[in-house]
Design a protein around this motif. Structure first.
Motif, short mmCIF file in Angstrom:
data_model
loop_
_atom_site.label_atom_id
_atom_site.label_comp_id
_atom_site.label_asym_id
_atom_site.label_seq_id
_atom_site.Cartn_x
_atom_site.Cartn_y
_atom_site.Cartn_z
N ARG A 101 33.10 47.14 22.60
CA ARG A 101 32.36 46.91 23.84
C ARG A 101 31.22 47.92 23.95
NH1 ARG A 101 34.53 47.86 30.05
NH2 ARG A 101 32.55 47.38 31.08
N ASN A 102 30.07 47.42 24.38
CA ASN A 102 28.92 48.27 24.62
C ASN A 102 28.98 48.72 26.07
OD1 ASN A 102 26.52 49.61 24.66
ND2 ASN A 102 25.23 47.80 24.34
N ILE A 103 29.18 50.01 26.27
CA ILE A 103 29.33 50.51 27.64
C ILE A 103 28.02 50.49 28.40
CG2 ILE A 103 31.28 51.97 27.00
CD1 ILE A 103 29.39 54.35 26.94
N PHE A 104 26.91 50.28 27.69
CA PHE A 104 25.61 50.23 28.34
C PHE A 104 25.16 48.81 28.64
CE2 PHE A 104 25.68 54.07 25.70
CZ PHE A 104 25.45 55.04 26.66
N SER A 105 26.02 47.83 28.42
CA SER A 105 25.68 46.44 28.67
C SER A 105 26.78 45.80 29.50
CB SER A 105 25.50 45.68 27.35
OG SER A 105 25.26 44.32 27.60
N ALA A 106 26.38 45.11 30.57
CA ALA A 106 27.37 44.44 31.42
C ALA A 106 27.90 43.16 30.81
CB ALA A 106 26.75 44.14 32.78
N ASN A 107 27.18 42.59 29.83
CA ASN A 107 27.60 41.32 29.22
C ASN A 107 28.67 41.51 28.16
OD1 ASN A 107 25.66 39.96 30.76
ND2 ASN A 107 24.07 40.34 29.21
N SER A 108 28.90 42.75 27.73
CA SER A 108 29.89 42.98 26.68
C SER A 108 31.29 43.21 27.23
CB SER A 108 29.47 44.20 25.85
OG SER A 108 29.46 45.36 26.66
N ALA A 109 31.45 43.14 28.55
CA ALA A 109 32.78 43.35 29.14
C ALA A 109 33.67 42.16 28.82
CB ALA A 109 32.66 43.54 30.64
N PRO A 110 34.95 42.39 28.60
CA PRO A 110 35.85 41.26 28.31
C PRO A 110 36.00 40.37 29.53
CG PRO A 110 37.09 43.28 28.61
CD PRO A 110 35.65 43.68 28.58
N PRO A 111 36.20 39.09 29.34
CA PRO A 111 36.34 38.18 30.49
C PRO A 111 37.62 38.48 31.27
CG PRO A 111 36.87 37.07 28.44
CD PRO A 111 36.30 38.39 28.05
N VAL A 112 37.50 38.35 32.58
CA VAL A 112 38.63 38.60 33.47
C VAL A 112 39.37 37.29 33.69
CG1 VAL A 112 39.33 39.42 35.74
CG2 VAL A 112 37.37 40.47 34.58
N VAL A 113 40.66 37.31 33.41
CA VAL A 113 41.48 36.12 33.55
C VAL A 113 42.17 36.18 34.91
CG1 VAL A 113 43.39 34.79 32.61
CG2 VAL A 113 41.82 36.00 31.07
N ILE A 114 41.88 35.20 35.76
CA ILE A 114 42.49 35.13 37.09
C ILE A 114 43.66 34.16 37.01
CG2 ILE A 114 42.12 34.56 39.51
CD1 ILE A 114 39.18 35.24 39.13
N GLN A 115 44.82 34.67 37.31
CA GLN A 115 46.01 33.82 37.25
C GLN A 115 46.06 32.88 38.44
OE1 GLN A 115 49.39 36.39 36.95
NE2 GLN A 115 48.79 37.22 34.95
N LYS A 116 46.60 31.72 38.21
CA LYS A 116 46.73 30.73 39.27
C LYS A 116 47.88 31.12 40.19
CE LYS A 116 44.93 26.87 36.57
NZ LYS A 116 45.20 25.49 36.07
N PRO A 117 47.73 30.92 41.50
CA PRO A 117 48.83 31.25 42.43
C PRO A 117 50.03 30.34 42.18
CG PRO A 117 47.09 30.05 43.56
CD PRO A 117 46.56 30.37 42.18
N LEU A 118 51.18 30.92 42.39
CA LEU A 118 52.41 30.15 42.19
C LEU A 118 52.61 29.12 43.28
CD1 LEU A 118 54.78 33.07 41.12
CD2 LEU A 118 53.51 31.47 39.65
N ALA A 119 52.17 29.42 44.50
CA ALA A 119 52.33 28.48 45.61
C ALA A 119 51.16 28.67 46.55
CB ALA A 119 53.66 28.69 46.33
N SER A 120 50.86 27.66 47.31
CA SER A 120 49.77 27.71 48.26
C SER A 120 50.16 28.57 49.47
CB SER A 120 49.41 26.30 48.73
OG SER A 120 48.40 26.35 49.71
N ALA A 121 49.17 29.30 49.97
CA ALA A 121 49.43 30.14 51.14
C ALA A 121 49.43 29.35 52.43
CB ALA A 121 48.37 31.26 51.21
N ARG A 122 48.93 28.13 52.39
CA ARG A 122 48.90 27.30 53.60
C ARG A 122 50.26 26.65 53.83
NH1 ARG A 122 43.06 24.15 53.16
NH2 ARG A 122 41.76 26.06 53.12
N ILE A 123 50.55 26.44 55.11
CA ILE A 123 51.80 25.77 55.48
C ILE A 123 51.57 24.26 55.39
CG2 ILE A 123 53.49 25.42 57.32
CD1 ILE A 123 52.79 28.19 58.36
N THR A 124 52.27 23.65 54.47
CA THR A 124 52.11 22.21 54.26
C THR A 124 53.11 21.38 55.07
OG1 THR A 124 53.55 22.35 52.34
CG2 THR A 124 51.18 22.57 51.95
#
Length: 215
Positions: A101-124
């Protein structure tokens, strides 16, 4: 009557005497400068060195008592200019293994993986059902009354212009308050009468009349 030859011999003797005097004087000066002055300057140095050697080698008259102190090193170790080749060779054998990774470049950062929520926060589910109270249901209890105002009115002071000030007592503390003043950052004096005062509890939003205490 002296002849010319005898006069010349006398002159040669005078010149020889003067030359001999000059040589003797030069020899004395040379002896005094080179043989007398040099030992005088080196004698104190030799005496100082001899005293230093004797001080280092002579046994102490008062030997120290107790165990020897543990040596921890000297302060000159931090100023040692010697190059330690062993340490340098160890650092030369190290190889950097980064993630690329090039610390002087913002494009060289590894992609951030956002996990999917296990359940919805809304009351169904459905909203809770509110059961109405039957006709004979007792009313809910009223809220508890506010606590009484913890002040005592025991005196009044009237100025020449007719304004009044009340003497209030809280435990062992005495306060002199005019209308609008706040006591203990909680009680506000609303009005002052001759026989009573009205005080507001700003925390519970209630007003109470305090009578004048009589002996």
């Amino acid at each position: 009557m002296k002849t010319a030859s005898s006069k010349g011999s006398e002159d040669r003797k005078k010149i020889a005497a003067v030359i001999g005097f000059v040589l003797i004087a030069a020899a004395l000066v040379y002896f005094e400068y080179f043989y007398t002055a040099a030992p005088a300057t080196t004698a104190p140095v030799a005496a100082t060195q001899a005293s230093a050697v004797s001080a280092n080698t002579a046994p102490s008259s008062n030997p120290p008592s107790g165990s020897a102190a543990k040596p921890l090193g000297t302060t000159s170790a931090a100023l040692d200019p010697t190059l330690h080749m062993e340490a340098m060779l160890v650092t030369e054998s190290l190889e950097y293994s980064g993630s690329g990774r090039n610390i002087f470049s913002a494009n060289s950062a590894p992609p951030v993986v956002i996990q999917k929520p296990l359940a919805s926060a809304r009351i169904t589910g459905h909203a809770p059902v509110v059961v109405p109270c039957p006709p004979n249901c007792p009313p809910p209890p009223p809220p508890p009354p506010p606590p009484p105002i913890d002040l005592k009115f025991f005196g009044i002071e009237t100025a020449s212009d007719g304004t009044r000030q009340a003497f209030l007592l809280h435990d062992d503390s005495v306060f002199l308050a005019s209308p609008g003043d706040v006591v203990l950052r909680r009680y506000r004096v609303v009005s002052i009468e001759a026989k009573s005062i009205r005080v507001e509890d700003m925390q519970y939003k209630n007003t109470q009349t305090l009578p004048l205490l009589t002996n």
